[in-house]
Design an enzyme around this catalytic site. Structure first.
Site, PDB file in Angstrom:
ATOM      1  N   ARG A   1       0.910  -1.192  -0.085  1.00  0.00           N
ATOM      2  CA  ARG A   1      -0.136  -0.098   0.020  1.00  0.00           C
ATOM      3  C   ARG A   1       0.829   1.181   0.047  1.00  0.00           C
ATOM      4  O   ARG A   1       0.689   2.263  -0.607  1.00  0.00           O
ATOM      5  CB  ARG A   1      -0.694  -0.052   1.302  1.00  0.00           C
ATOM      6  CG  ARG A   1      -1.779   1.175   1.374  1.00  0.00           C
ATOM      7  CD  ARG A   1      -3.027   0.955   2.407  1.00  0.00           C
ATOM      8  NE  ARG A   1      -3.918   1.934   2.439  1.00  0.00           N
ATOM      9  CZ  ARG A   1      -4.150   2.632   3.519  1.00  0.00           C
ATOM     10  NH1 ARG A   1      -3.457   2.309   4.702  1.00  0.00           N
ATOM     11  NH2 ARG A   1      -5.243   3.654   3.514  1.00  0.00           N
TER      12      ARG A   1
ATOM     13  N   HIS B   1       0.282   4.406  -2.460  1.00  0.00           N
ATOM     14  CA  HIS B   1      -0.037   5.803  -1.971  1.00  0.00           C
ATOM     15  C   HIS B   1       1.174   6.749  -2.417  1.00  0.00           C
ATOM     16  O   HIS B   1       1.008   8.034  -2.394  1.00  0.00           O
ATOM     17  CB  HIS B   1      -0.150   5.915  -0.370  1.00  0.00           C
ATOM     18  CG  HIS B   1      -1.463   5.425  -0.120  1.00  0.00           C
ATOM     19  ND1 HIS B   1      -2.112   5.930   0.909  1.00  0.00           N
ATOM     20  CD2 HIS B   1      -2.119   4.361  -0.460  1.00  0.00           C
ATOM     21  CE1 HIS B   1      -3.382   5.495   0.998  1.00  0.00           C
ATOM     22  NE2 HIS B   1      -3.531   4.433   0.159  1.00  0.00           N
ATOM     23  N   ASP B   2       2.431   6.281  -2.609  1.00  0.00           N
ATOM     24  CA  ASP B   2       3.564   7.075  -3.148  1.00  0.00           C
ATOM     25  C   ASP B   2       3.448   7.475  -4.404  1.00  0.00           C
ATOM     26  O   ASP B   2       3.169   8.725  -4.824  1.00  0.00           O
ATOM     27  CB  ASP B   2       4.861   6.347  -2.987  1.00  0.00           C
ATOM     28  CG  ASP B   2       6.164   7.083  -3.387  1.00  0.00           C
ATOM     29  OD1 ASP B   2       5.839   8.214  -3.221  1.00  0.00           O
ATOM     30  OD2 ASP B   2       7.178   6.704  -4.062  1.00  0.00           O
TER      31      ASP B   2
ATOM     32  N   VAL C   1       0.821  10.283  -5.546  1.00  0.00           N
ATOM     33  CA  VAL C   1       0.602  11.598  -5.154  1.00  0.00           C
ATOM     34  C   VAL C   1       2.177  12.097  -5.691  1.00  0.00           C
ATOM     35  O   VAL C   1       3.087  11.590  -5.028  1.00  0.00           O
ATOM     36  CB  VAL C   1       0.690  11.735  -3.621  1.00  0.00           C
ATOM     37  CG1 VAL C   1       0.647  13.038  -3.234  1.00  0.00           C
ATOM     38  CG2 VAL C   1      -0.763  11.049  -3.285  1.00  0.00           C
TER      39      VAL C   1
ATOM     40  N   GLY D   1       3.707  11.085  -8.217  1.00  0.00           N
ATOM     41  CA  GLY D   1       4.238  10.097  -8.794  1.00  0.00           C
ATOM     42  C   GLY D   1       5.101   9.231  -7.782  1.00  0.00           C
ATOM     43  O   GLY D   1       5.156   9.504  -6.666  1.00  0.00           O
TER      44      GLY D   1
ATOM     45  N   GLU E   1       2.608  14.388   3.128  1.00  0.00           N
ATOM     46  CA  GLU E   1       1.868  13.392   2.908  1.00  0.00           C
ATOM     47  C   GLU E   1       1.432  12.390   4.027  1.00  0.00           C
ATOM     48  O   GLU E   1       0.220  12.157   4.299  1.00  0.00           O
ATOM     49  CB  GLU E   1       2.380  12.630   1.849  1.00  0.00           C
ATOM     50  CG  GLU E   1       2.290  13.532   0.311  1.00  0.00           C
ATOM     51  CD  GLU E   1       3.037  12.578  -0.767  1.00  0.00           C
ATOM     52  OE1 GLU E   1       2.912  11.226  -0.767  1.00  0.00           O
ATOM     53  OE2 GLU E   1       3.436  13.170  -1.787  1.00  0.00           O
TER      54      GLU E   1
ATOM     55  N   ASN F   1      -3.496   8.868   4.903  1.00  0.00           N
ATOM     56  CA  ASN F   1      -2.336   8.097   5.108  1.00  0.00           C
ATOM     57  C   ASN F   1      -1.998   7.812   6.841  1.00  0.00           C
ATOM     58  O   ASN F   1      -0.858   7.236   7.045  1.00  0.00           O
ATOM     59  CB  ASN F   1      -1.171   8.875   4.489  1.00  0.00           C
ATOM     60  CG  ASN F   1      -1.183   9.080   2.943  1.00  0.00           C
ATOM     61  OD1 ASN F   1      -1.654   7.879   2.519  1.00  0.00           O
ATOM     62  ND2 ASN F   1      -0.512   9.920   2.439  1.00  0.00           N
TER      63      ASN F   1
ATOM     64  N   HIS G   1      -6.350  -5.849  -2.345  1.00  0.00           N
ATOM     65  CA  HIS G   1      -7.180  -5.756  -1.197  1.00  0.00           C
ATOM     66  C   HIS G   1      -7.513  -7.442  -0.790  1.00  0.00           C
ATOM     67  O   HIS G   1      -7.951  -7.731   0.213  1.00  0.00           O
ATOM     68  CB  HIS G   1      -8.394  -5.233  -1.255  1.00  0.00           C
ATOM     69  CG  HIS G   1      -8.238  -3.621  -1.288  1.00  0.00           C
ATOM     70  ND1 HIS G   1      -9.451  -2.820  -1.426  1.00  0.00           N
ATOM     71  CD2 HIS G   1      -6.953  -2.742  -1.189  1.00  0.00           C
ATOM     72  CE1 HIS G   1      -8.964  -1.512  -1.405  1.00  0.00           C
ATOM     73  NE2 HIS G   1      -7.703  -1.561  -1.011  1.00  0.00           N
ATOM     74  N   THR G   2      -6.773  -8.284  -1.393  1.00  0.00           N
ATOM     75  CA  THR G   2      -6.556  -9.884  -0.941  1.00  0.00           C
ATOM     76  C   THR G   2      -5.564  -9.706   0.497  1.00  0.00           C
ATOM     77  O   THR G   2      -5.505 -10.516   0.882  1.00  0.00           O
ATOM     78  CB  THR G   2      -6.017 -10.458  -2.064  1.00  0.00           C
ATOM     79  OG1 THR G   2      -5.733 -11.707  -1.698  1.00  0.00           O
ATOM     80  CG2 THR G   2      -4.445  -9.986  -2.647  1.00  0.00           C
TER      81      THR G   2
ATOM     82  N   ASP H   1      -4.000 -13.741  -3.378  1.00  0.00           N
ATOM     83  CA  ASP H   1      -4.648 -15.068  -3.916  1.00  0.00           C
ATOM     84  C   ASP H   1      -5.792 -14.305  -4.474  1.00  0.00           C
ATOM     85  O   ASP H   1      -5.999 -13.123  -4.394  1.00  0.00           O
ATOM     86  CB  ASP H   1      -5.031 -16.170  -3.186  1.00  0.00           C
ATOM     87  CG  ASP H   1      -5.976 -15.595  -1.919  1.00  0.00           C
ATOM     88  OD1 ASP H   1      -6.433 -14.573  -1.782  1.00  0.00           O
ATOM     89  OD2 ASP H   1      -6.236 -16.624  -0.933  1.00  0.00           O
TER      90      ASP H   1
HETATM   91  C1  HEM Z   1      -9.240   1.652  -5.945  1.00  0.00           C
HETATM   92  C2  HEM Z   1      -8.942   2.525  -5.039  1.00  0.00           C
HETATM   93  C3  HEM Z   1      -8.769   2.129  -3.767  1.00  0.00           C
HETATM   94  C4  HEM Z   1      -9.213   2.609  -2.557  1.00  0.00           C
HETATM   95  C5  HEM Z   1     -10.471   3.399  -2.392  1.00  0.00           C
HETATM   96  C6  HEM Z   1      -8.622   2.011  -1.434  1.00  0.00           C
HETATM   97  C7  HEM Z   1      -8.818   2.232  -0.134  1.00  0.00           C
HETATM   98  C8  HEM Z   1      -8.147   1.499   0.826  1.00  0.00           C
HETATM   99  C9  HEM Z   1      -8.492   1.647   2.395  1.00  0.00           C
HETATM  100  C10 HEM Z   1      -9.711   2.642   2.956  1.00  0.00           C
HETATM  101  C11 HEM Z   1      -7.688   0.959   3.117  1.00  0.00           C
HETATM  102  C12 HEM Z   1      -8.108   0.712   4.660  1.00  0.00           C
HETATM  103  C13 HEM Z   1      -7.310   1.615   5.555  1.00  0.00           C
HETATM  104  C14 HEM Z   1      -7.441   1.474   7.070  1.00  0.00           C
HETATM  105  O1  HEM Z   1      -8.572   1.790   7.210  1.00  0.00           O
HETATM  106  O2  HEM Z   1      -6.580   0.973   7.592  1.00  0.00           O
HETATM  107  C15 HEM Z   1      -6.989   0.274   2.167  1.00  0.00           C
HETATM  108  C16 HEM Z   1      -6.078  -0.955   2.545  1.00  0.00           C
HETATM  109  C17 HEM Z   1      -5.184  -1.415   1.793  1.00  0.00           C
HETATM  110  N1  HEM Z   1      -5.120  -1.023   0.485  1.00  0.00           N
HETATM  111 FE1  HEM Z   1      -6.271   0.118  -0.757  1.00  0.00          FE
HETATM  112  N2  HEM Z   1      -7.314   1.243  -1.928  1.00  0.00           N
HETATM  113  C18 HEM Z   1      -7.649   1.221  -3.187  1.00  0.00           C
HETATM  114  C19 HEM Z   1      -6.416   0.713  -3.977  1.00  0.00           C
HETATM  115  C20 HEM Z   1      -5.527   0.031  -3.671  1.00  0.00           C
HETATM  116  C21 HEM Z   1      -4.332  -0.248  -4.516  1.00  0.00           C
HETATM  117  C22 HEM Z   1      -4.170   0.120  -5.817  1.00  0.00           C
HETATM  118  C23 HEM Z   1      -3.342  -1.276  -3.808  1.00  0.00           C
HETATM  119  C24 HEM Z   1      -1.932  -1.549  -4.084  1.00  0.00           C
HETATM  120  C25 HEM Z   1      -1.802  -1.785  -5.344  1.00  0.00           C
HETATM  121  C26 HEM Z   1      -4.075  -0.897  -2.450  1.00  0.00           C
HETATM  122  C27 HEM Z   1      -3.504  -1.755  -1.628  1.00  0.00           C
HETATM  123  C28 HEM Z   1      -4.124  -1.789   0.006  1.00  0.00           C
HETATM  124  C29 HEM Z   1      -3.627  -2.717   0.974  1.00  0.00           C
HETATM  125  C30 HEM Z   1      -2.597  -3.680   0.597  1.00  0.00           C
HETATM  126  C31 HEM Z   1      -4.056  -2.335   2.116  1.00  0.00           C
HETATM  127  C32 HEM Z   1      -3.924  -2.977   3.601  1.00  0.00           C
HETATM  128  C33 HEM Z   1      -3.098  -2.173   4.199  1.00  0.00           C
HETATM  129  C34 HEM Z   1      -2.927  -2.762   5.548  1.00  0.00           C
HETATM  130  O3  HEM Z   1      -2.816  -4.009   5.966  1.00  0.00           O
HETATM  131  O4  HEM Z   1      -2.659  -2.073   6.587  1.00  0.00           O
HETATM  132  N3  HEM Z   1      -5.333  -0.532  -2.485  1.00  0.00           N
HETATM  133  N4  HEM Z   1      -7.129   0.645   0.991  1.00  0.00           N
END
Ligand code: HEM
Length: 326
Positions: free
Chosen positions: A62, A66-67, A70, A72, A88, A94, A192-193, A252
């Site tokens: 993640r 996020h890097d 914003v 690039g 950021e 963040n 989000h897997t 997965d």
């Molecule tokens: C499509 C738009 C996306 C939205 C709206 C979104 C939103 C979020 C949100 C709200 C969280 C939870 C934050 C928290 O409450 O702790 C999250 C977690 C996460 N996101 Fe996304 N995300 C998106 C796309 C992505 C992308 C593109 C990636 C990576 C390529 C990604 C990887 C992750 C990962 C791995 C987590 C879990 C982080 C942890 O375990 O602390 N997300 N995301």
């Protein structure tokens, strides 16, 4: 005529490069002379980091996302706030980022072996790839040569990161602004897997959805019930939920099975069922028969994301420590 084409070709390529935010001059083996073992050094540290804390794979992936979204992929997400300037990492979306210490740890190893050579932006890119590999996901080659930015703005992060409440038009627009398309959106959402989310990221769907519905009607009601036992109110800030329940430490395709059953955790996940293209993709991958296809797609989209607006050549710097500019 021939010599004219030869002379004009580099100009045409430069013009083409200028027209897309995702074209950049990164190359595999960028550090082959200056730090030939860069990927081995990162991998070695990553193995130790993930062995000690498997739940860090998600956060490290993640961080790279996020890097890149914003300014690039320039490691601006790693910079600390300074007097009068909020960075950021201190922006609201963040606050839940983790893994900064692990990035510094890997960077310190690289500084010991190859001082002033490998950018924090490249370190983050390799770490994200290795996080996926160590969580049993795909491997993809990483082109390197990114340089580190010197600016980090909380306002920009708040404005440019996609919100959990995003619908398809909004998410498509944000992704398009980074040169990423609808397919990248549905594929990269598959990240989000891995990982967990804090209750405030989805509590509105349970308690405060709209003037007509307390609970989001697109969320499976049994699942909503289950989530309410963990996330007790919109103010419940500490509680974490797995985004891909049952396999949140493994990369997965089960995320797509949850989404297909209306059990995606965020509105952004659920929105993938509202558009024909993204719904078809979710349903196809959810069958479990196309895991290799998803792994290939994910690798491709990650390479695209890792190219967003990178700084190369003489731009930016090679930071000594990832949290502060030189
Ligand atoms: C499509 C738009 C996306 C939205 C709206 C979104 C939103 C979020 C949100 C709200 C969280 C939870 C934050 C928290 O409450 O702790 C999250 C977690 C996460 N996101 Fe996304 N995300 C998106 C796309 C992505 C992308 C593109 C990636 C990576 C390529 C990604 C990887 C992750 C990962 C791995 C987590 C879990 C982080 C942890 O375990 O602390 N997300 N995301």
């Amino acid at each position: 005529m021939k010599s004219c084409i030869v002379l004009l070709l580099p100009v045409a390529l430069l013009l083409l490069a200028g027209s897309s935010p995702v074209v950049a001059q990164l190359v595999e083996g960028y550090y082959s002379k200056t730090c030939p073992n860069v990927e081995a050094i990162v991998r070695d540290e990553m193995e130790k980091i993930i062995a000690a804390a498997p739940s860090l794979a998600g956060p490290l992936l993640r961080l790279h996302f996020h890097d890149c979204f914003v300014r690039g992929c320039d490691a601006s997400v790693l910079l600390n706030s300074t007097e009068g300037s909020l960075a950021e990492k201190d922006a609201k979306p963040n606050k839940s980022l983790r893994g900064f210490g692990s990035v510094e740890r890997v960077k310190a190893k690289l500084e010991a072996g190859c001082p002033n050579t490998v950018s924090c932006a490249d370190v983050l890119t390799i770490m994200a790839r290795d996080a996926v590999v160590l969580a049993k996901g795909p491997f993809w080659p990483v082109a390197l040569g990114r340089r580190d930015g010197t600016v980090s703005s909380a306002t920009e992060a708040a404005d440019q990161l996609p919100p959990a409440s995003g619908d398809i038009p909004q998410l498509t627009k944000i992704f398009a602004s980074k040169g990423l398309d609808l397919k990248d959106l549905v594929v990269l959402s598959g990240a989000h897997t891995l990982g967990t989310a804090h209750c405030p990221s989805y509590a509105d769907r349970l308690y405060n959805f709209s003037s007509s519905y307390t609970t989001d009607p697109t969320l499976d009601s049994e699942y909503a019930e289950k989530l309410r036992t963990r996330c007790k109110s919109v103010d419940d800030k500490a509680m974490l939920s797995e985004m891909d329940p049952g396999s949140y430490k493994t990369f997965d395709t089960s995320y797509y099975r949850h989404v297909a059953k209306r059990r995606g955790l965020f509105q952004s996940d659920a929105s993938l069922l509202t558009d024909d293209t993204t719904r078809d993709y979710v349903q196809r991958i959810a069958t479990g028969k196309f895991d290799d296809e998803f792994f290939g797609d994910f690798s491709e989209s990650m390479i695209k994301m890792g190219n967003v607006a990178v700084l190369t050549g003489a731009k930016g710097e090679i930071r000594k420590k990832c949290s502060i500019v030189n």
